[in-house]
Design a protein around this motif. Structure first.
Motif, PDB file in Angstrom:
ATOM      1  N   GLU A  31      16.871  -8.632  -6.783  1.00 29.57           N
ATOM      2  CA  GLU A  31      15.905  -8.919  -5.722  1.00 29.57           C
ATOM      3  C   GLU A  31      15.034  -7.686  -5.439  1.00 29.57           C
ATOM      4  N   ILE A  32      15.657  -6.525  -5.471  1.00 25.09           N
ATOM      5  CA  ILE A  32      14.901  -5.283  -5.266  1.00 25.09           C
ATOM      6  C   ILE A  32      13.841  -5.140  -6.356  1.00 25.09           C
ATOM      7  N   LYS A  33      14.240  -5.418  -7.591  1.00 25.67           N
ATOM      8  CA  LYS A  33      13.306  -5.339  -8.722  1.00 25.67           C
ATOM      9  C   LYS A  33      12.149  -6.306  -8.553  1.00 25.67           C
ATOM     10  N   LYS A  34      12.432  -7.469  -7.966  1.00 25.87           N
ATOM     11  CA  LYS A  34      11.398  -8.485  -7.772  1.00 25.87           C
ATOM     12  C   LYS A  34      10.465  -8.153  -6.618  1.00 25.87           C
ATOM     13  N   PHE A  35      11.038  -7.749  -5.476  1.00 23.48           N
ATOM     14  CA  PHE A  35      10.238  -7.610  -4.262  1.00 23.48           C
ATOM     15  C   PHE A  35       9.637  -6.212  -4.039  1.00 23.48           C
ATOM     16  N   LYS A  36      10.273  -5.192  -4.598  1.00 22.81           N
ATOM     17  CA  LYS A  36       9.782  -3.828  -4.335  1.00 22.81           C
ATOM     18  C   LYS A  36       8.326  -3.627  -4.739  1.00 22.81           C
ATOM     19  N   PRO A  37       7.901  -4.034  -5.940  1.00 20.46           N
ATOM     20  CA  PRO A  37       6.486  -3.858  -6.303  1.00 20.46           C
ATOM     21  C   PRO A  37       5.526  -4.607  -5.371  1.00 20.46           C
ATOM     22  N   ILE A  38       5.988  -5.757  -4.866  1.00 19.25           N
ATOM     23  CA  ILE A  38       5.141  -6.531  -3.956  1.00 19.25           C
ATOM     24  C   ILE A  38       5.039  -5.836  -2.604  1.00 19.25           C
ATOM     25  N   PHE A  39       6.153  -5.289  -2.125  1.00 17.86           N
ATOM     26  CA  PHE A  39       6.150  -4.536  -0.870  1.00 17.86           C
ATOM     27  C   PHE A  39       5.194  -3.336  -0.976  1.00 17.86           C
ATOM     28  N   ILE A  40       5.289  -2.640  -2.108  1.00 19.08           N
ATOM     29  CA  ILE A  40       4.422  -1.472  -2.327  1.00 19.08           C
ATOM     30  C   ILE A  40       2.957  -1.885  -2.297  1.00 19.08           C
ATOM     31  N   LYS A  41       2.635  -2.999  -2.931  1.00 20.20           N
ATOM     32  CA  LYS A  41       1.262  -3.508  -2.976  1.00 20.20           C
ATOM     33  C   LYS A  41       0.768  -3.846  -1.571  1.00 20.20           C
ATOM     34  N   ILE A  42       1.633  -4.451  -0.779  1.00 23.29           N
ATOM     35  CA  ILE A  42       1.271  -4.819   0.595  1.00 23.29           C
ATOM     36  C   ILE A  42       0.990  -3.579   1.431  1.00 23.29           C
ATOM     37  N   PHE A  43       1.881  -2.585   1.340  1.00 24.10           N
ATOM     38  CA  PHE A  43       1.692  -1.339   2.082  1.00 24.10           C
ATOM     39  C   PHE A  43       0.382  -0.663   1.692  1.00 24.10           C
ATOM     40  N   LYS A  44       0.119  -0.617   0.390  1.00 26.22           N
ATOM     41  CA  LYS A  44      -1.094   0.037  -0.101  1.00 26.22           C
ATOM     42  C   LYS A  44      -2.344  -0.672   0.395  1.00 26.22           C
ATOM     43  N   GLU A  45      -2.364  -1.980   0.299  1.00 20.47           N
ATOM     44  CA  GLU A  45      -3.542  -2.755   0.720  1.00 20.47           C
ATOM     45  C   GLU A  45      -3.802  -2.614   2.209  1.00 20.47           C
TER      46      GLU A  45
END
Length: 217
Positions: free
Chosen positions: A175-189
């Protein structure tokens, strides 16, 4: 009318432009500006500080020794003669317009010859080389510091992301592998939108909650 040779003019102007570029970067760092930040005083604009003013600032900030400062003033005087005096064509012409300039230049000339002009050119190039070595030391310190700050910022950012993942119960490796990149993208945006810290947190959480809901969590 005999055609003028602009070889030495070009040499003096090009060398000084390189020095001016580095001085601008050093001053930006001293006053806390990003190296790529556009400014009115440190960019290539009519409102920019003169090279003399930049040299004075670096000396006042103890980035230059008295010797470096003196040599930079010599380099500036030479640039000004070649840039603005149509009758100054060679380095051997410089002593006519700059009192005593041959002495510091010849001091840097490692091997004297019977050709005064070439000796002055060689001394000038060595003076430039010495100054550039000093300026590059300071510039490399800036780059190293910037890399260190970026590394620390990435580490802090990663810790924030990991806390948010844990906060929302995402602890399994898959789950970390799946959601971490999306979380990072959200924070960046959201960060790029210029929110204050409170608004940033609120908007990030809203998007994360929506994301998790869409994924059945």
């Amino acid at each position: 009318m005999k055609k003028k040779d602009f070889t030495y003019r070009q040499l003096a102007i090009e060398k000084t432009l390189r020095i001016e570029s580095i001085t601008s970067f050093l001053i930006k760092n001293i006053i806390g500006l990003a190296l790529n930040q556009e400014t009115k005083t440190l960019s290539n604009k009519s409102s920019s500080l003169s090279l003399k003013s930049k040299i004075d600032l670096l000396y006042d900030c103890q980035k230059l020794t008295k010797k470096d400062y003196s040599n930079l003033l010599h380099i500036l005087s030479i640039r000004n003669q070649f840039a603005h005096n149509f009758d100054c064509n060679k380095f051997e012409d410089l002593p006519i317009y700059i009192d005593g300039i041959e002495k510091p230049l010849l001091k840097f000339c490692e091997e004297r010859t019977s050709d005064l002009n070439q000796d002055l050119v060689n001394g000038y190039n060595k003076m430039i080389e010495t100054i550039m070595e000093t300026l590059k030391i300071h510039f490399n310190e800036i780059i190293s510091d910037a890399k260190r700050q970026l590394k620390n910022a990435k580490a802090r950012h990663n810790r924030v992301i990991e806390k948010r993942l844990k906060y929302y119960g995402i602890i399994e490796r898959t789950e970390i592998k799946k959601f971490k990149p999306i979380f990072i993208k959200i924070f960046k945006e959201e960060k790029e939108k210029g929110h204050d810290m409170e608004s940033l947190a609120i908007n990030v959480d809203k998007r994360i909650l929506k994301l998790l809901k869409e994924n059945g969590r």
